[in-house]
Motif scaffolding. Structure first.
Motif, PDB file in Angstrom:
ATOM      1  N   UNK A  94       0.806  -1.218   0.000  1.00 51.62           N
ATOM      2  CA  UNK A  94       0.000   0.000   0.000  1.00 51.62           C
ATOM      3  C   UNK A  94       0.842   1.273   0.000  1.00 51.62           C
ATOM      4  N   UNK A  95       2.046   1.193   0.537  1.00 61.62           N
ATOM      5  CA  UNK A  95       2.865   2.396   0.627  1.00 61.62           C
ATOM      6  C   UNK A  95       3.671   2.652  -0.649  1.00 61.62           C
ATOM      7  N   UNK A  96       3.451   1.899  -1.663  1.00 57.50           N
ATOM      8  CA  UNK A  96       4.145   2.126  -2.931  1.00 57.50           C
ATOM      9  C   UNK A  96       4.364   0.826  -3.666  1.00 57.50           C
ATOM     10  N   UNK A  97       4.285   0.912  -4.977  1.00 58.12           N
ATOM     11  CA  UNK A  97       4.469  -0.273  -5.788  1.00 58.12           C
ATOM     12  C   UNK A  97       5.586  -0.014  -6.777  1.00 58.12           C
ATOM     13  N   UNK A  98       6.494  -0.952  -6.888  1.00 56.73           N
ATOM     14  CA  UNK A  98       7.553  -0.839  -7.878  1.00 56.73           C
ATOM     15  C   UNK A  98       8.888  -1.295  -7.348  1.00 56.73           C
ATOM     16  N   UNK A  99       9.877  -1.187  -8.222  1.00 54.32           N
ATOM     17  CA  UNK A  99      11.245  -1.526  -7.845  1.00 54.32           C
ATOM     18  C   UNK A  99      11.833  -0.384  -7.039  1.00 54.32           C
ATOM     19  N   UNK A 100      12.700  -0.736  -6.090  1.00 56.96           N
ATOM     20  CA  UNK A 100      13.432   0.282  -5.348  1.00 56.96           C
ATOM     21  C   UNK A 100      14.796  -0.273  -4.982  1.00 56.96           C
ATOM     22  N   UNK A 101      15.710   0.621  -4.669  1.00 55.75           N
ATOM     23  CA  UNK A 101      17.090   0.261  -4.382  1.00 55.75           C
ATOM     24  C   UNK A 101      17.393   0.480  -2.910  1.00 55.75           C
ATOM     25  N   UNK A 102      17.925  -0.530  -2.249  1.00 55.24           N
ATOM     26  CA  UNK A 102      18.446  -0.399  -0.887  1.00 55.24           C
ATOM     27  C   UNK A 102      19.947  -0.200  -1.040  1.00 55.24           C
ATOM     28  N   UNK A 103      20.366   1.057  -1.001  1.00 58.03           N
ATOM     29  CA  UNK A 103      21.748   1.405  -1.303  1.00 58.03           C
ATOM     30  C   UNK A 103      22.464   1.888  -0.045  1.00 58.03           C
ATOM     31  N   UNK A 104      23.438   1.103   0.460  1.00 58.56           N
ATOM     32  CA  UNK A 104      24.159   1.516   1.660  1.00 58.56           C
ATOM     33  C   UNK A 104      25.095   2.699   1.415  1.00 58.56           C
ATOM     34  N   UNK A 105      25.331   3.051   0.161  1.00 56.99           N
ATOM     35  CA  UNK A 105      26.215   4.166  -0.177  1.00 56.99           C
ATOM     36  C   UNK A 105      25.504   5.513  -0.174  1.00 56.99           C
ATOM     37  N   UNK A 106      24.179   5.512  -0.157  1.00 59.97           N
ATOM     38  CA  UNK A 106      23.412   6.754  -0.228  1.00 59.97           C
ATOM     39  C   UNK A 106      23.435   7.470   1.117  1.00 59.97           C
ATOM     40  N   UNK A 107      23.937   8.685   1.118  1.00 57.59           N
ATOM     41  CA  UNK A 107      23.969   9.492   2.342  1.00 57.59           C
ATOM     42  C   UNK A 107      22.593  10.064   2.640  1.00 57.59           C
ATOM     43  N   UNK A 108      21.852  10.368   1.576  1.00 58.57           N
ATOM     44  CA  UNK A 108      20.477  10.841   1.745  1.00 58.57           C
ATOM     45  C   UNK A 108      19.695  10.474   0.493  1.00 58.57           C
ATOM     46  N   UNK A 109      18.381  10.350   0.647  1.00 59.12           N
ATOM     47  CA  UNK A 109      17.497  10.057  -0.474  1.00 59.12           C
ATOM     48  C   UNK A 109      16.340  11.043  -0.448  1.00 59.12           C
ATOM     49  N   UNK A 110      15.658  11.158  -1.557  1.00 63.44           N
ATOM     50  CA  UNK A 110      14.483  12.034  -1.593  1.00 63.44           C
ATOM     51  C   UNK A 110      13.267  11.256  -1.087  1.00 63.44           C
ATOM     52  N   UNK A 111      12.177  11.931  -0.893  1.00 57.43           N
ATOM     53  CA  UNK A 111      10.964  11.289  -0.367  1.00 57.43           C
ATOM     54  C   UNK A 111      10.418  10.221  -1.291  1.00 57.43           C
ATOM     55  N   UNK A 112      10.588  10.404  -2.603  1.00 55.42           N
ATOM     56  CA  UNK A 112      10.048   9.423  -3.547  1.00 55.42           C
ATOM     57  C   UNK A 112      10.953   8.203  -3.659  1.00 55.42           C
ATOM     58  N   UNK A 113      12.193   8.286  -3.191  1.00 52.32           N
ATOM     59  CA  UNK A 113      13.119   7.163  -3.230  1.00 52.32           C
ATOM     60  C   UNK A 113      13.759   6.917  -4.583  1.00 52.32           C
ATOM     61  N   UNK A 114      13.539   7.823  -5.534  1.00 46.55           N
ATOM     62  CA  UNK A 114      14.078   7.631  -6.867  1.00 46.55           C
ATOM     63  C   UNK A 114      15.409   8.347  -7.089  1.00 46.55           C
ATOM     64  N   UNK A 115      15.810   9.194  -6.154  1.00 42.90           N
ATOM     65  CA  UNK A 115      17.101   9.834  -6.291  1.00 42.90           C
ATOM     66  C   UNK A 115      17.823   9.799  -4.949  1.00 42.90           C
ATOM     67  N   UNK A 116      19.154  10.025  -5.028  1.00 53.56           N
ATOM     68  CA  UNK A 116      19.961   9.927  -3.825  1.00 53.56           C
ATOM     69  C   UNK A 116      21.217  10.776  -3.983  1.00 53.56           C
ATOM     70  N   UNK A 117      21.951  10.918  -2.897  1.00 53.94           N
ATOM     71  CA  UNK A 117      23.235  11.614  -2.898  1.00 53.94           C
ATOM     72  C   UNK A 117      24.202  10.779  -2.071  1.00 53.94           C
ATOM     73  N   UNK A 118      25.486  10.912  -2.403  1.00 52.03           N
ATOM     74  CA  UNK A 118      26.516  10.191  -1.648  1.00 52.03           C
ATOM     75  C   UNK A 118      27.414  11.166  -0.925  1.00 52.03           C
TER      76      UNK A 118
END
Length: 118
Positions: A94-118
């Motif tokens: 219910x909280x979202x449908x689709x592929x997503x990345x669990x990236x330990x290198x990401x220092x921060x991510x956006x609310x949608x989870x589609x972008x990140x920063x290192x």
């Protein structure tokens, strides 16, 4: 073509594997058997970098190739630096449908989870 298999490779969760297999089955063509998952990191998104996920059937000379959970994953060398240790997952909750990345290198991510920063 380089093949890499290590503990720091890109991983595929059981849920992502099931969805990938379902998509390729739905393609209902003989070429689907030769397709693999291509992941990359591109500039853009509200956090600076975005994930890109495609199905492909042509390897490029400098591709880095992994296999996890029975799924072939291909990426370019630049993207690999951002993706080492990442797990590709899938949710149909219910909280979202689709592929997503669990990236330990990401220092921060956006609310949608589609972008990140290192």
């Amino acid at each position: 073509m380089n093949s890499t298999f290590s503990a720091d490779s890109i991983k595929i969760s059981d849920a992502a594997k099931a969805r990938i297999e379902q998509i390729l089955t739905e393609k209902n063509d003989a070429a689907a058997a030769t397709h693999f998952v291509r992941v990359s990191v591109v500039s853009g998104g509200c956090s600076g970098l975005s994930y890109k996920l495609d199905f492909d059937s042509e390897e490029k000379p400098k591709d880095q190739i992994f296999e996890d959970n029975g799924v072939k994953i291909v990426t370019d060398m630049k993207s690999l630096l951002y993706l080492l240790g990442t797990t590709l997952d899938f949710s149909d909750g219910l909280s979202g449908k689709g592929f997503f990345f669990n990236n330990p290198n990401a220092a921060r991510t956006c609310a949608c989870g589609e972008s990140f920063a290192v």
